[in-house]
Enzyme design. Structure first.
Site, PDB file in Angstrom:
ATOM      1  N   PRO A   1       0.808  -1.212   0.056  1.00  0.00           N
ATOM      2  CA  PRO A   1       0.101   0.043   0.075  1.00  0.00           C
ATOM      3  C   PRO A   1       0.853   1.338  -0.069  1.00  0.00           C
ATOM      4  O   PRO A   1       2.073   1.367   0.224  1.00  0.00           O
ATOM      5  CB  PRO A   1      -0.823  -0.098   1.260  1.00  0.00           C
ATOM      6  CG  PRO A   1      -0.388  -1.235   1.965  1.00  0.00           C
ATOM      7  CD  PRO A   1       0.636  -1.892   1.164  1.00  0.00           C
TER       8      PRO A   1
ATOM      9  N   HIS B   1     -25.710  12.007  19.446  1.00  0.00           N
ATOM     10  CA  HIS B   1     -25.357  10.862  18.265  1.00  0.00           C
ATOM     11  C   HIS B   1     -24.060  10.222  18.930  1.00  0.00           C
ATOM     12  O   HIS B   1     -23.762   9.220  18.850  1.00  0.00           O
ATOM     13  CB  HIS B   1     -24.975  11.587  17.172  1.00  0.00           C
ATOM     14  CG  HIS B   1     -24.662  10.584  15.732  1.00  0.00           C
ATOM     15  ND1 HIS B   1     -25.422  10.043  14.850  1.00  0.00           N
ATOM     16  CD2 HIS B   1     -23.451   9.991  15.547  1.00  0.00           C
ATOM     17  CE1 HIS B   1     -24.603   9.452  14.016  1.00  0.00           C
ATOM     18  NE2 HIS B   1     -23.546   9.445  14.597  1.00  0.00           N
ATOM     19  N   GLU B   2     -23.125  11.121  19.054  1.00  0.00           N
ATOM     20  CA  GLU B   2     -21.788  10.635  19.722  1.00  0.00           C
ATOM     21  C   GLU B   2     -21.982  10.082  21.052  1.00  0.00           C
ATOM     22  O   GLU B   2     -21.154   8.875  21.063  1.00  0.00           O
ATOM     23  CB  GLU B   2     -20.575  11.873  19.956  1.00  0.00           C
ATOM     24  CG  GLU B   2     -20.349  12.675  18.371  1.00  0.00           C
ATOM     25  CD  GLU B   2     -19.896  11.705  17.530  1.00  0.00           C
ATOM     26  OE1 GLU B   2     -19.499  10.659  17.619  1.00  0.00           O
ATOM     27  OE2 GLU B   2     -20.341  11.857  16.285  1.00  0.00           O
TER      28      GLU B   2
HETATM   29  P1  ADP Z   1       5.851   4.353  -0.989  1.00  0.00           P
HETATM   30  O1  ADP Z   1       6.694   4.671  -2.191  1.00  0.00           O
HETATM   31  O2  ADP Z   1       5.588   3.004  -0.571  1.00  0.00           O
HETATM   32  O3  ADP Z   1       4.339   4.978  -1.372  1.00  0.00           O
HETATM   33  P2  ADP Z   1       7.473   6.214   0.461  1.00  0.00           P
HETATM   34  O4  ADP Z   1       8.859   5.321   0.325  1.00  0.00           O
HETATM   35  O5  ADP Z   1       7.300   7.211  -0.748  1.00  0.00           O
HETATM   36  O6  ADP Z   1       6.280   5.110   0.368  1.00  0.00           O
HETATM   37  O7  ADP Z   1       7.304   6.627   1.737  1.00  0.00           O
HETATM   38  C1  ADP Z   1       7.283   8.116   2.178  1.00  0.00           C
HETATM   39  C2  ADP Z   1       7.885   8.523   3.168  1.00  0.00           C
HETATM   40  O8  ADP Z   1       7.257   7.714   4.444  1.00  0.00           O
HETATM   41  C3  ADP Z   1       9.283   8.166   3.334  1.00  0.00           C
HETATM   42  O9  ADP Z   1      10.189   9.244   2.757  1.00  0.00           O
HETATM   43  C4  ADP Z   1       9.583   8.018   4.912  1.00  0.00           C
HETATM   44  O10 ADP Z   1      10.026   9.355   5.411  1.00  0.00           O
HETATM   45  C5  ADP Z   1       8.459   7.616   5.404  1.00  0.00           C
HETATM   46  N1  ADP Z   1       8.537   5.984   5.575  1.00  0.00           N
HETATM   47  C6  ADP Z   1       7.690   5.007   4.714  1.00  0.00           C
HETATM   48  N2  ADP Z   1       7.919   3.896   5.285  1.00  0.00           N
HETATM   49  C7  ADP Z   1       9.021   3.952   5.973  1.00  0.00           C
HETATM   50  C8  ADP Z   1       9.895   2.915   6.655  1.00  0.00           C
HETATM   51  N3  ADP Z   1       9.675   1.748   6.719  1.00  0.00           N
HETATM   52  N4  ADP Z   1      10.836   3.227   7.643  1.00  0.00           N
HETATM   53  C9  ADP Z   1      11.008   4.526   7.766  1.00  0.00           C
HETATM   54  N5  ADP Z   1      10.342   5.587   6.837  1.00  0.00           N
HETATM   55  C10 ADP Z   1       9.553   5.258   6.051  1.00  0.00           C
HETATM   56 ZN    ZN Z   2     -21.699   8.396  13.985  1.00  0.00          ZN
END
Ligand code: ADP
Ligand code: ZN
Ligand code: MG
Length: 620
Positions: free
Chosen positions: A214, A434-435
């Site tokens: 994801p 509601h809440e």
């Molecule tokens: P994707 O390419 O899977 O959508 P990214 O590599 O672009 O995700 O992640 C975006 C940012 O989120 C990274 O630059 C980093 O700062 C942070 N991040 C995401 N996953 C990790 C991880 N496993 N460890 C450390 N930082 C992470």
């Molecule tokens: Zn609700």
């Protein structure tokens, strides 16, 4: 690219348009001048007079021959900051002048420019002329035959958005919580550094590695880390950039990409969102996309074209491997798949450590506690969370991030920005009921997650919110837990119904009902938790827009479909009855909680728990 006058004109068109807007905005003194003075808020003339009496007005600028004024005011309901506010004046401001003078208020008048009408007409003419001229040029360009493949290719090359980083600067230590993926990649790094280890024994190293997971789980980061660890250049391009409206551009970009990479080997080629080009061929909705197929074919050809040992490794990322063309996944192409999933508790803790290493944390912040509170957060969410907390701490002039900033940041990442609370009126009461309905049902059901807090402060789309403390990573959920969730989600609507009556229920429950429907349906069709029995009646991928799931219909007959609907209905009905029962039986405490909530706007989980215990301890 030929430097003919046509080309020059064509490229200067956007610049001209920009200049036009800037000119319209800055130079043409039109009657709207007052509006340019960043005064986003307004107040009425009456309120302005009140402010004047109170001595809260500091400065008045008259515009528009006295029709409009921009005032600078300070007041308790303006947050005690000087704000610029716009006021429409009914009396051209003349009679105000003595009063303002008397009160010793800074006054200035800005004359209307008489040329404005001419400027306006001229200004309004220029844009259409530019547009028509530009369009005419575009048409001539595409009609004159010279715009054949040759030109398209050069067009493509000049625009190709291939990014090259000689050094990414990312190390494996910067990526946390994905140990298995890192292990797999260690081998790739070794290969890039010392290929002879592999070639000497005749081993073939994978050419392509597919990262599946994801968004925000660190796929791009991992790919960069490989390049960083191996000390090789990193070429990246996004799949969506291959696919453009100019035919042939995609394929030529692929060719360019590999040509550049070969010249720089050993290196990493990273193709983000490969599903944009690599989708299963022949399933495009509304006819195939020739351009995409050509691009894909070119990619396949290129990948077959180089020997595994030239030192180029192609890493691609997608969040859906199931819709990729089978040809991409054959040996010698992306034959290795690595799944990068949303991190679990330990993974989150490791990621939080990475992202707090350069930040100052107060003693009351425990990364363990944050990690426990954030199931479902991706690495990017966690990075974002720590950053928000740091920004907030800076804004509050704190020396270190404390737990209160972290709390606010978590709420913000989960549910969006905070809005201003409603004033006390009927709809606020209804939202409160509601809440509280959600909260009380959630608290009294044994299998429900604990309530963390209830609040009437709107956030994002929601006008009030009940937060639940998610139990530990929820990979296995029992039937009674799902049922409890359904009853809890129906608690809001049930409270509206019981308290205000059938005809007063609102659209506020829309979101809840959607979740209810989805949970109930999954109980029946995926988890075998209904009277139909332990049958899986639906495949996992149900995306109606993409790929294969389109082709395969449902796996059951119409009769079964009717049964499913009946079962779903029964589940929801039973759960709603249960929710209504709980609300009716606890009306006294609900009324009390609603009053408290309207007064305080937020009730924390612990307090709620105490109140409920005190009440329920008294036998009814
Ligand atoms: P994707 O390419 O899977 O959508 P990214 O590599 O672009 O995700 O992640 C975006 C940012 O989120 C990274 O630059 C980093 O700062 C942070 N991040 C995401 N996953 C990790 C991880 N496993 N460890 C450390 N930082 C992470
Ligand atoms: Zn609700
Ligand atoms: Mg990415």
């Amino acid at each position: 690219m030929k430097f003919s006058w046509k080309n020059i004109l064509l490229w200067s068109l956007p610049i001209l348009v920009t200049i036009f807007f800037v000119w319209q905005g800055l130079l043409v003194p039109n009657s709207n001048e007052a509006g340019k003075n960043v005064a986003s808020s307004r107040m009425t003339y009456g309120r302005f007079l009140e402010y004047l009496d109170m001595g809260w007005i500091k400065k008045v600028d008259l515009y528009d021959g006295g029709h409009t004024a921009i005032v600078e005011a300070v007041g308790p309901d303006l947050g005690n900051r000087i704000q610029r506010i716009r006021v429409e004046l009914p009396t051209l401001g003349q009679e105000l002048i003595p009063r303002l003078k008397q009160a010793n208020i800074d006054l200035d008048a800005h004359p209307i420019n008489n040329n404005s009408a001419i400027w306006n007409i001229l200004g309004n003419l220029v844009f259409p002329i530019l547009l028509v001229g530009g369009l005419a040029l575009l048409f001539r360009r595409s009609n004159n035959g010279a715009g054949g493949p040759g030109q398209a290719r050069s067009f493509g090359r000049s625009k190709a958005n291939i990014q090259m980083e000689a050094k990414t600067g990312v190390q494996f230590d910067d990526v946390a919580g994905v140990d298995e993926a890192k292990e797999e990649f260690q081998e790739v790094v070794t290969f890039l550094k010392r290929p002879e280890l592999f070639t000497d024994v005749g081993a073939r190293v994978p050419k392509g590695v597919l990262l599946v997971g994801p968004p925000g789980t660190g796929k791009t980061l991992l790919a960069k880390a490989i390049a960083g660890e191996a000390g090789v250049p990193f070429f990246s391009i996004s799949g969506s950039e291959f696919v453009e409206m100019f035919v042939g551009v995609g394929a030529s970009r692929v060719r360019d990409l590999f040509k550049q990479a070969k010249a720089n080997a050993p290196c990493i080629i990273f193709i983000d969102e490969i599903d944009a080009v690599g989708r299963q061929r022949g399933t495009g909705i509304g006819g195939g996309n020739d351009e995409r197929e050509q691009t894909l074919n070119q990619l396949l050809t290129e990948m077959d074209g180089f020997e595994g040992n030239t030192g180029i490794i192609v890493i691609a990322a997608t969040n859906r491997a199931d819709i990729l063309d089978a040809a991409l996944l054959r040996p010698g192409r992306f034959d290795r798949q690595i799944t990068v999933d949303v991190p679990d508790y330990k993974g989150r803790l490791a990621i939080l450590k990475v992202h707090s290493s350069n930040k100052k944390l107060a003693d009351d912040v425990s990364l363990e506690a944050i990690s426990r509170r954030t199931p479902g957060f991706s690495g990017a969410d966690l990075a974002n969370l720590m950053n928000e907390a740091a920004i907030l701490a800076a804004r509050r002039y704190k020396e270190a991030i404390s737990i209160s900033e972290v709390d606010v940041a978590i709420d913000r990442v989960v549910a969006g920005m905070e809005g201003t609370p409603l004033v006390d009126n009927k709809s606020k009461r209804l939202i409160a009921y509601h809440e509280v309905g959600h909260a009380i049902v959630g608290s009294l059901l044994r299998h429900h997650d604990k309530v963390q807090k209830v609040t009437l402060i709107p956030r994002g789309q929601a006008r009030g919110l009940t937060w639940f403390m998610p139990s530990e990573d929820q990979t296995l959920i029992s039937r009674s837990q799902i049922l409890a969730r359904i009853v809890g989600a129906l608690g809001g609507r049930a409270a509206e119904d019981v308290v205000f009556g059938d005809s007063e229920v609102t659209t506020g429950a829309g979101n809840d009902l959607q979740q209810v429907a989805s949970m109930a349906r999954q109980m029946v069709t995926r988890f075998g938790m209904s009277q139909i029995g332990p049958l899986s009646l639906e495949s996992q991928s149900t995306d109606p827009f993409l790929g294969r799931s389109m082709m395969s219909g449902s796996d059951y007959s119409d009769g079964v479909a009717t049964d499913i609907d009946k079962q779903v209905q029964t589940i929801v009905e039973e759960c709603y009855k249960e929710a209504v029962k709980i609300i009716k039986n606890n009306r006294v405490i609900i009324d009390y909680l609603v009053d408290l909530l309207i007064e305080k706007e937020t009730i924390e989980g612990d307090e709620l728990q105490k109140i409920i215990q005190n009440y329920t301890a008294i036998p009814v």
